[in-house]
Motif scaffolding. Structure first.
Motif, short mmCIF file in Angstrom:
data_model
loop_
_atom_site.label_atom_id
_atom_site.label_comp_id
_atom_site.label_asym_id
_atom_site.label_seq_id
_atom_site.Cartn_x
_atom_site.Cartn_y
_atom_site.Cartn_z
N ASP A 138 0.85 -1.22 -0.03
CA ASP A 138 -0.03 0.14 -0.13
C ASP A 138 1.02 1.37 -0.01
OD1 ASP A 138 -2.49 -1.21 0.29
OD2 ASP A 138 -2.37 -1.75 2.08
N ARG A 139 1.91 1.10 -0.47
CA ARG A 139 2.99 2.13 -0.19
C ARG A 139 3.07 2.98 -1.42
NH1 ARG A 139 5.58 -2.82 -1.08
NH2 ARG A 139 6.88 -2.81 -2.92
N LEU A 140 3.54 4.20 -1.27
CA LEU A 140 3.62 5.27 -2.40
C LEU A 140 4.84 5.03 -3.32
CD1 LEU A 140 3.01 8.75 -0.64
CD2 LEU A 140 1.71 7.49 -1.88
N THR A 141 4.82 5.17 -4.41
CA THR A 141 5.79 5.25 -5.38
C THR A 141 6.39 6.46 -5.36
OG1 THR A 141 5.04 3.07 -6.76
CG2 THR A 141 6.66 4.69 -7.79
N THR A 142 7.45 6.98 -4.93
CA THR A 142 7.72 8.32 -4.61
C THR A 142 9.30 8.48 -4.43
OG1 THR A 142 7.38 10.51 -3.55
CG2 THR A 142 7.47 8.51 -2.09
N VAL A 143 9.90 9.84 -4.82
CA VAL A 143 11.20 10.32 -4.34
C VAL A 143 11.30 10.68 -2.87
CG1 VAL A 143 12.87 12.05 -4.76
CG2 VAL A 143 11.88 10.72 -6.88
N TYR A 144 11.97 9.98 -1.78
CA TYR A 144 11.88 9.99 -0.68
C TYR A 144 12.14 11.46 0.13
CZ TYR A 144 11.64 5.24 -1.56
OH TYR A 144 11.66 3.49 -1.77
N LEU A 154 20.79 11.54 -11.18
CA LEU A 154 21.74 10.73 -10.30
C LEU A 154 21.10 9.74 -9.54
CD1 LEU A 154 24.81 12.96 -9.03
CD2 LEU A 154 24.78 11.39 -11.04
N GLY A 155 20.04 10.07 -9.07
CA GLY A 155 19.07 9.30 -8.17
C GLY A 155 18.43 8.15 -9.11
N MET A 159 22.57 6.14 -7.76
CA MET A 159 24.06 6.72 -7.36
C MET A 159 23.67 7.50 -6.16
SD MET A 159 26.08 7.52 -11.15
CE MET A 159 27.59 7.88 -10.05
N LEU A 160 22.78 7.56 -5.70
CA LEU A 160 22.41 8.31 -4.08
C LEU A 160 21.89 7.48 -3.31
CD1 LEU A 160 20.82 11.69 -5.77
CD2 LEU A 160 23.34 11.16 -5.10
N GLY A 161 22.06 6.24 -3.26
CA GLY A 161 21.55 5.44 -2.35
C GLY A 161 20.00 5.11 -2.54
N SER A 162 19.30 5.48 -1.22
CA SER A 162 17.79 5.26 -1.13
C SER A 162 17.12 6.48 -1.57
CB SER A 162 17.53 4.81 0.17
OG SER A 162 15.92 4.85 0.20
N PHE A 163 16.95 6.55 -3.37
CA PHE A 163 16.56 7.87 -3.81
C PHE A 163 15.03 7.68 -3.75
CE2 PHE A 163 15.16 9.69 -7.93
CZ PHE A 163 15.43 10.89 -7.41
N GLY A 164 14.67 6.47 -4.23
CA GLY A 164 13.16 6.20 -4.61
C GLY A 164 12.76 6.68 -6.04
N LEU A 165 11.86 6.55 -6.52
CA LEU A 165 11.43 6.84 -8.00
C LEU A 165 10.15 7.56 -8.13
CD1 LEU A 165 9.55 4.45 -8.93
CD2 LEU A 165 11.24 2.94 -8.62
N PHE A 166 9.77 7.98 -9.30
CA PHE A 166 8.34 8.49 -9.35
C PHE A 166 8.01 7.85 -11.04
CE2 PHE A 166 11.67 11.51 -11.41
CZ PHE A 166 11.21 11.89 -12.61
N SER A 167 6.79 7.97 -11.13
CA SER A 167 6.12 7.56 -12.33
C SER A 167 5.79 8.38 -13.38
CB SER A 167 4.83 6.74 -11.64
OG SER A 167 3.80 6.12 -12.72
N ILE A 168 5.66 7.90 -14.41
CA ILE A 168 5.16 8.67 -15.49
C ILE A 168 3.79 9.34 -15.20
CG2 ILE A 168 4.10 6.92 -17.15
CD1 ILE A 168 6.28 9.45 -18.55
N LEU A 199 12.41 8.86 -18.60
CA LEU A 199 12.50 9.58 -17.30
C LEU A 199 14.22 9.73 -17.01
CD1 LEU A 199 9.77 8.13 -15.32
CD2 LEU A 199 9.69 10.17 -16.50
N LEU A 200 14.79 8.76 -17.37
CA LEU A 200 16.24 9.08 -16.87
C LEU A 200 16.78 10.16 -17.91
CD1 LEU A 200 18.80 6.32 -15.94
CD2 LEU A 200 19.47 8.32 -17.55
N ARG A 201 16.50 10.08 -19.05
CA ARG A 201 17.17 11.04 -20.19
C ARG A 201 16.50 12.60 -19.61
NH1 ARG A 201 15.75 10.64 -25.06
NH2 ARG A 201 14.25 8.76 -24.94
N LEU A 202 15.20 12.22 -19.49
CA LEU A 202 14.44 13.65 -19.35
C LEU A 202 15.26 14.57 -18.10
CD1 LEU A 202 11.53 14.83 -20.34
CD2 LEU A 202 10.76 14.42 -18.07
N SER A 203 15.35 13.51 -17.17
CA SER A 203 15.95 14.32 -15.87
C SER A 203 17.37 14.89 -16.18
CB SER A 203 16.05 13.28 -14.75
OG SER A 203 16.77 12.34 -15.09
N TYR A 204 18.12 14.29 -17.18
CA TYR A 204 19.61 14.62 -17.61
C TYR A 204 19.29 16.21 -18.15
CZ TYR A 204 24.05 14.92 -19.84
OH TYR A 204 25.38 15.43 -20.12
N TYR A 205 18.36 16.15 -19.25
CA TYR A 205 18.20 17.58 -20.06
C TYR A 205 17.20 18.53 -19.45
CZ TYR A 205 19.98 14.32 -23.52
OH TYR A 205 20.99 13.77 -24.44
#
Length: 313
Positions: A138-144, A154-155, A159-168, A199-205
């Motif tokens: 029941d947890r959130l999918t989120t950046v912590y 980097l997250g 490369m940042l340890g416990s970063f989490g993630l976000f959804s499209i 999302l990875l490329r998007l966060s770079y640019y």
């Protein structure tokens, strides 16, 4: 704000109306773009009925009327959209009433190219919950926590340890930034994890900022037929799909001169680890021995991934 919501539709006749109506609840949503991707069910008919009912809904198919996958469908939706901002939603998911609360304020700053938030989960059946509760809970999918824009990249690279993630489903981007800063959108040859790669490329640019990350702004609908459940039930081999993902990231990173050697090495190691995970047993241990003497950090994830079950979402 004039927001275009892009919804790729495949095998979602039972869910797409809820998705569309969850987007239409917002005055800021200028249009909903449905891209029907040759569904085997009655999704096309349902989409046609929705488009007839709601003036803000536009329905498209690929020119050849064939199935192309989620990535090309989103690309077509972006191409057809006319809003100043673009948000994404899967046809079996839905927005919550707070979906654009943070965006209304953050996008007043012209430096903000995109905003992401937290995703909740809903099980459409007890069977789906029984099968996949261990994966989603029941947890959130989120950046912590809130990170600066460079560290979002980097997250996502782990490369940042416990970063989490976000959804499209929780991403909103400025259309102008997407057009000017991204050379390509969703990769059409990736049938799985195309959103993760994007999302990875998007966060770079782009400069991506956290919106609401401590409560859900959208809901992931979990049922027996969506793609992520098929991956984790091994209908699709997760090690192979992840290897293809990291191979794509590796190829992209080699084309960017400004990516640091530290980041390139990390991407190489991630790719190697999944290569180890998918290899047959006789080859697997040969690769482990090789990297044990040449780059032992490459095998750490690989050893863990031999019994593959984790980190797939």
């Amino acid at each position: 704000m004039k927001i275009s919501v892009v919804i790729p539709v495949y095998n979602a006749e039972n869910y797409v109306l809820q998705a569309v109506e969850s987007a239409l609840q917002f005055d800021e949503v200028y249009e909903v773009i449905l891209v029907e991707d040759q569904s085997p069910d009655n999704a096309l008919l349902v989409c046609q009925q929705i488009a007839e009912k709601y003036g803000r809904v536009q329905l498209y198919q690929h020119p050849d009327k064939k199935n192309h996958g989620a990535g090309p469908s989103r690309n077509l939706g972006i191409e057809k959209s006319t809003g100043d901002f673009i948000a994404f939603l899967d046809a079996d998911d839905y927005f919550l009433p707070n979906r654009f609360d943070a965006e209304k304020e953050l996008f007043k700053n012209p430096k903000v190219d995109g905003v992401y938030g937290a995703l909740g989960v809903h099980y459409y059946s007890e069977k789906a919950k029984k099968q996949y509760y261990s994966l989603f809970g029941d947890r959130l999918t989120t950046v912590y926590k809130k990170y600066d824009t460079y560290n979002v990249f980097l997250g996502q690279l782990h490369m940042l340890g416990s970063f989490g993630l976000f959804s499209i489903d929780t991403l909103t981007v400025r259309r102008e930034a997407l057009a000017k800063k991204m050379n390509s959108l969703f990769q059409p040859h990736l049938r799985m994890h195309e959103d993760t790669e994007f999302l990875l490329r998007l966060s770079y640019y782009l400069n991506l900022y956290p919106g609401i990350i401590d409560q859900a702004v959208a809901i992931r609908g979990v049922h027996e037929n969506n793609r992520i459940t098929k991956i984790n039930s091994r209908v699709i081999n997760p090690a192979i799909s992840r290897t293809l993902l990291w191979k794509e990231i590796k190829t992209w990173s080699e084309s960017e001169n400004d990516i640091s050697e530290e980041v390139r090495l990390h991407i190489d190691r991630m790719y190697r680890s999944f290569e180890i995970a998918k290899a047959p047993v006789f080859k697997k241990w040969g690769m482990i021995i090789k990297y044990l003497f040449t780059d032992y950090k490459s095998i750490r994830s690989g050893l863990y991934n031999i019994n593959f079950r984790h980190s797939l979402v």
